[in-house]
Design an enzyme around this catalytic site. Structure first.
Site: not given
Ligand code: IVH
Length: 729
Positions: A137, A139, A141, A248, A336, A442, A445, A466, A472
């Site tokens: 799914e 991610k 932002d 989610y 990512k 350095c 120092c 250093c 230092c």
């Molecule tokens: S799962 C145990 N699903 O990403 C893991 N996170 O780096 C629970 N985020 O703090 C997170 N979309 O804010 C999950 N589809 C998604 C997400 C998601 C964005 C963010 C979330 C979390 C961060 C993790």
């Protein structure tokens, strides 16, 4: 007059809650005071170039204002925070999450994804055969949020915060239409739905158009604006911002409505939460990567920002078996999208000296926006990197050219990682430019700076260090910053700027040169009639009191934090936890470290037998405890601070809590990784070798020398099944 109270259907608890939260806000806002206004005027000037977020030093500055807001408040303050899209913490009451809110591990390439999938199979001891399903799914932002329902009514909503404690933003979350305030009758009594609050791109653009029309400063990006909107003390402002939500994940649940990730998300949808329509359930690496590419293609057309694709093991029983590393689950990863890049010029190269003496070159850049964030600095890693040589000695960048002051370079920024200089545009190199000469001493120092030789590989270390040690001042100062940082002593009010101030001070009533000085500051202040901290610019009466309270609150501290705070090279948070758990008390730990000095003696072997502690870490600790100056500082520190003995971390009622166990032979009922993770989650210590201190040896088929040793020293030996029976299956 008759007031038909009943008709209003008021819930007593809800009303009390409402007042509790709002009175808290009201207290923070009283009347305008010229002092604050003046301060804000100056502060707002630092934002004139529209910088996107508040960095640490600026945050410290804002914290100082907060002390004033305690007594006085103003509309200007609200507007100001609003315009910078961020609000420092401290205004909202804290909430401790019933279950911690974790982060995700990142993957960047197709190979990383294949490795992740393979690691899941390996950990579970299953041959890779596409039998394990994953969800994939986007991610989002935005900002993660945990929303708690009790008896199907929305009770509280909290930001992620540090993962353990977040801010109570219930009043603001109640204004988000996407989030139901009530759950259907079939929902369990306790439900915590987690997900992402975000601002749609279209709403962000409309808001900015409006700001522009009103002649006001525009916002930088949807994420920061969403964050700023959530931290409004006046929920009406939040309401006007049209925030949205995707569910989610979950925290505490009194009963589980499904046994899969996809089933849980489907349940959330049924309960009225928006869930992301691009979520799929897939089984092969190829399908997963194809879906990632597909989402990537759609990215620009989506009405919300995403920065990758999250993969999660679908079956919750498998998630439970896979468990967690210190901060992230083994059953999930975030793939990512490629980082954003831009061209700019290197104006200068500065050298930063770190806590362990590492000299890190930093490129000062002509400011440039990369993916919506203004970048002015980028790391150049080390001398080799500037030279065009990689970690393995190979040439990097197409022709292996070096980086010079005056060069036009490609800068890359990926997520929250420090931006990097990737490559040089040679055609634009000024004719007069010269190779950068990495300093041999350095810059702070003046001590020699050297590249150590790696004992094992015989190669030169890539880091130049250093050799000044305590001499230092940069190292000493960085150590104090480490000591007070969030995961160490976590002393609020002692940020980067304050540490710089106290460290640089020559006044005996003010200076902090070593960590113990922090704890004698109050006493020195009280004894001095001349220099009162509260009369110094940047400190007020309230902030000084708060600082002393924050320091006093840490006079007792968990052993693992204490060990981590010592700043021993190679001893990070996880190692510090391992050590605290293994030795229990500071006295036992320190004694063992002293005794471990002769290599290969019993104490040395015991230290090395702790699973997760290798020779490099062990040697570094022994070194630390050999140095008289370290012992002197620690002993002064111990006069001020008491490290609390380590408790068995979890499940103190498990029969194996606090026991030391060794696994040997070819295990058949679980993989070694799983066995170790499970034992540790029950509070047991897992060791790599058998000693008198071992409680159990779990032996699979083919066990050899460890089994012999266990019998010899009288350790309880058991089969895998006996172990499973002991820990409850
Ligand atoms: S799962 C145990 N699903 O990403 C893991 N996170 O780096 C629970 N985020 O703090 C997170 N979309 O804010 C999950 N589809 C998604 C997400 C998601 C964005 C963010 C979330 C979390 C961060 C993790």
């Amino acid at each position: 007059m008759h007031v038909p109270v009943r008709d209003f259907n008021l819930d007593k608890e809800e009303v009390i809650n409402f007042f509790k939260i709002n009175i808290e806000y009201a207290r923070n806002f009283k009347t305008l005071h010229s002092k604050i206004k003046g301060f804000l005027d100056i502060l707002s000037k630092t934002y004139e170039d529209g910088r996107p977020s508040v960095d640490d030093s600026e945050n410290d500055c804002i914290k100082a204002i907060l002390d004033l807001i305690e007594e006085i408040g103003s509309e200007d303050i609200k507007e100001f925070y609003d315009s910078v899209g961020a609000r420092p913490s401290g205004l909202f009451p804290q909430i401790t999450h019933a279950r911690p809110m974790l982060s995700l591990d990142n993957t960047f390439s197709d190979e990383d994804v294949a490795d992740f999938v393979a690691s899941v199979y390996r950990f579970l001891g299953v041959m890779p055969d596409n039998s394990i399903a994953f969800t994939a799914e986007p991610k989002i932002d935005g900002l993660s949020m945990s929303i708690r329902y009790e008896n199907r009514k929305l009770k509280t909503a909290a930001t992620r915060g540090d993962g353990t404690t977040g801010e109570n933003v219930t009043a603001n979350i109640l204004t988000i239409k996407d989030i139901p305030t009530e759950l259907p009758a079939d929902a369990p009594d306790v439900v915590e739905v987690r997900g992402e609050v975000y601002m749609a791109k279209s709403d962000f653009l409309a808001l900015n158009a409006q700001m522009e029309a009103e002649g006001k400063q525009t916002y930088v990006n949807p994420r920061n604006t969403a964050a700023g909107s959530l931290r409004q003390l006046d929920a009406k402002v939040t309401a006007s911002r049209k925030l949205k939500f995707f569910a989610y994940a979950w925290g505490e649940m009194s009963t589980m409505p499904s046994d899969t990730q996809s089933g849980m998300v489907e349940t959330f949808r049924r309960w009225g939460f928006p869930v992301n329509p691009l979520t799929r359930r897939l089984t092969s690496v190829e399908e997963i990567i194809a879906h990632y590419r597909d989402i990537g293609l759609q990215r620009a057309d989506l009405d919300y920002d995403i920065d990758g694709v999250v993969y999660k093991v679908d079956r919750l029983d498998l998630q439970a078996r896979l468990g967690f590393r210190s901060r992230s689950p083994r059953w999930a990863t975030a793939h990512k999208f490629p980082a954003e890049q831009a061209f700019t010029k290197v104006e200068a190269i500065d050298i930063q000296v770190g806590r362990t003496g590492a000299l890190t070159p930093v490129a000062r850049l002509e400011p440039i926006t990369v993916g919506g964030v203004v970048v002015t600095n980028a790391t150049l890693h080390n001398a080799d990197y500037i030279e065009g040589i990689g970690n393995g000695g190979e040439r990097i960048r197409p022709e292996g050219h070096d980086i010079r002051i005056g060069d036009t370079v490609i800068v890359q920024r990926a997520g929250d990682v420090i931006p990097q200089v990737l490559d040089v545009v040679l055609e634009k190199r000024p004719e007069t430019s010269a190779k950068y000469e990495f300093p041999k001493t350095c810059p702070v120092c003046g001590s020699h700076a050297v590249r150590e030789k790696n004992d094992k590989t015989g190669k030169l270390d890539s880091v130049t260090r250093c050799t000044g040690g305590f001499v230092c001042s940069a190292q000493a100062k960085e150590h104090i910053k480490h000591f007070v940082s969030r995961n160490a002593f976590d002393i609020e009010g002692l940020g980067t700027k304050q540490v710089d101030f106290f460290f640089d001070s020559e006044d005996p009533a003010l200076m902090i040169r070593t960590a113990p000085d922090i704890f004698t500051l109050k006493q020195r202040q009280e004894a001095s009639s001349l220099t009162r901290l509260e009369n110094i610019d940047g400190f007020g009466r309230v902030s000084v009191r708060k600082l002393f309270d924050a320091i006093d609150a840490r006079r007792e501290i968990a052993l693992n934090r204490f060990i981590f705070a010592l700043g021993i090279r190679h001893v990070g948070e996880t190692t510090a936890k391992l050590l605290a758990r293994s030795y229990g008390s500071y006295a036992t730990f320190a004694e063992a470290m002293q005794e471990a000095a002769p290599k290969f003696g019993e104490a040395w072997n015991e230290l090395n037998s702790i699973d997760g502690i290798g020779e490099v870490v062990a040697a570094s600790m022994v070194e630390f405890f050999k140095e008289p100056r370290n012992l002197e500082v620690v002993s002064r520190l111990l006069k001020e601070v008491t490290p609390r003995d380590a408790e068995a971390v979890t499940a103190s009622n498990s029969p194996v809590t606090g026991k030391t166990v060794v696994f040997t032979g070819s295990l058949e009922r679980f993989t070694r990784d799983e066995a170790k993770a499970r034992a540790e989650s029950l509070g047991a210590k897992v060791a790599g070798s058998v000693s008198k201190k071992t409680d159990y040896l779990v032996a699979g088929p083919g066990a050899g020398s460890k089994l012999d040793k266990a019998r010899e020293v009288g350790v309880t030996v058991m089969t895998e099944d006996e172990w499973l029976a002991l820990i409850g299956g």
